[in-house]
Scaffold this motif. Structure first.
Motif, PDB file in Angstrom:
ATOM      1  N   THR A 137      22.373  58.618 -45.189  1.00 29.06           N
ATOM      2  CA  THR A 137      23.141  59.094 -45.181  1.00 29.06           C
ATOM      3  C   THR A 137      23.822  58.232 -44.291  1.00 29.06           C
ATOM      4  O   THR A 137      24.936  58.212 -43.378  1.00 29.06           O
ATOM      5  CB  THR A 137      23.673  60.851 -44.833  1.00 29.06           C
TER       6      THR A 137
ATOM      7  N   ARG B 100      22.955  62.886 -39.342  1.00 26.60           N
ATOM      8  CA  ARG B 100      24.155  63.568 -40.209  1.00 26.60           C
ATOM      9  C   ARG B 100      24.458  64.733 -38.819  1.00 26.60           C
ATOM     10  O   ARG B 100      24.929  65.248 -38.517  1.00 26.60           O
ATOM     11  CB  ARG B 100      23.316  65.055 -41.236  1.00 26.60           C
TER      12      ARG B 100
ATOM     13  N   THR C 214      17.776  61.280 -41.167  1.00 27.45           N
ATOM     14  CA  THR C 214      20.601  61.179 -41.773  1.00 27.45           C
ATOM     15  C   THR C 214      20.555  61.252 -40.246  1.00 27.45           C
ATOM     16  O   THR C 214      20.666  61.814 -38.951  1.00 27.45           O
ATOM     17  CB  THR C 214      20.218  62.192 -42.461  1.00 27.45           C
TER      18      THR C 214
ATOM     19  N   PRO D  95      23.713  57.379 -49.713  1.00 29.96           N
ATOM     20  CA  PRO D  95      23.736  58.890 -51.091  1.00 29.96           C
ATOM     21  C   PRO D  95      24.062  58.013 -52.190  1.00 29.96           C
ATOM     22  O   PRO D  95      23.910  58.220 -53.199  1.00 29.96           O
ATOM     23  CB  PRO D  95      24.267  59.722 -50.771  1.00 29.96           C
TER      24      PRO D  95
END
Ligand code: 3PG
Length: 212
Positions: free
Chosen positions: A73, A49, A47, A94
């Motif tokens: 993500t 993030r 991801t 998402p």
């Protein structure tokens, strides 16, 4: 089915579980991915993030034999482009925006777009999508909810993600409209921090047996 959807489906069918990873330290990416692949989980979602994410994708794509590195993500076109440039073989979001659909149309790397309602699924079907991420799976209504979409929205396949673990994965995997599930439970932070790669392989192997 389009060639792109077909490629995405082949990747998602490599194992019943796609690990969803949040990589804090890029040095853990390769041993972690190797441990997951050793347990049978080859398609791996990293991801975006953390600041380490793109470098982690690049390292896994280049150095881990058998792994299919994907990016998760992804929220906008710039992240999509950066993830592709880093070597991602699939992209996960998402939810869905027109910006993401447009950038995905410009690339050969397939997008697994997020949807959580019948209307969102219908919108994606109009854009030609046949495979989607159902997110956040447990919180949005769980396996019972997803099952209720299978008849009216027949032909659409899902990778549910969010709140899934060994204890409830089978509830999803037995549904006709589920191709695999995604989850972070196969790579717990404590094991990654300790460098307990054998422990991760054990969790991955356990997840792989959900197949049968
Ligand atoms: C996520 O995007 O965080 C994934 O859905 C993983 O969810 P999980 O941590 O509940 O498995």
């Amino acid at each position: 089915m389009s060639a792109k959807s077909d490629r995405l489906l082949s990747t998602l069918k490599l194992a019943p579980v796609v690990p969803v990873l949040v990589i804090d330290d890029v040095a853990t990416a390769v041993p972690l991915a190797r441990a997951l692949v050793a347990g049978g989980l080859k398609a791996i979602e990293i991801t975006l993030r953390t600041p380490a994410a793109l470098e982690a994708i690049r390292a896994v794509a280049n150095e881990v034999e058998g792994a299919v590195a994907g990016a998760g993500t992804i929220l906008n076109a710039a992240q999509f482009e950066a993830a592709v440039e880093a070597g991602s073989k699939f992209i996960v979001s998402p939810g869905t925006t027109q910006e993401l659909i447009d950038v995905a149309n410009d690339h050969d790397v397939p997008l697994l777009p997020g949807a959580a309602t019948a209307s969102e699924v219908m919108g994606l079907r109009e854009e030609g999508y046949e495979v989607m991420k159902f997110f956040p799976a447990e919180q949005a209504g769980g396996a019972a909810y997803l099952k209720s979409l299978s008849s009216p929205l027949a032909g659409t396949l899902f990778c549910p993600t969010g709140g899934i673990s060994l204890s409830n994965a089978r509830d999803y995997l037995t549904l006709p409209n589920v191709v695999c599930v995604g989850g972070s439970w196969v790579a717990p932070k404590e094991l990654v921090t300790k460098g307990d790669w054998a422990g991760i392989t054990k969790l991955a192997a356990e997840a792989f047996t959900l197949k049968g």
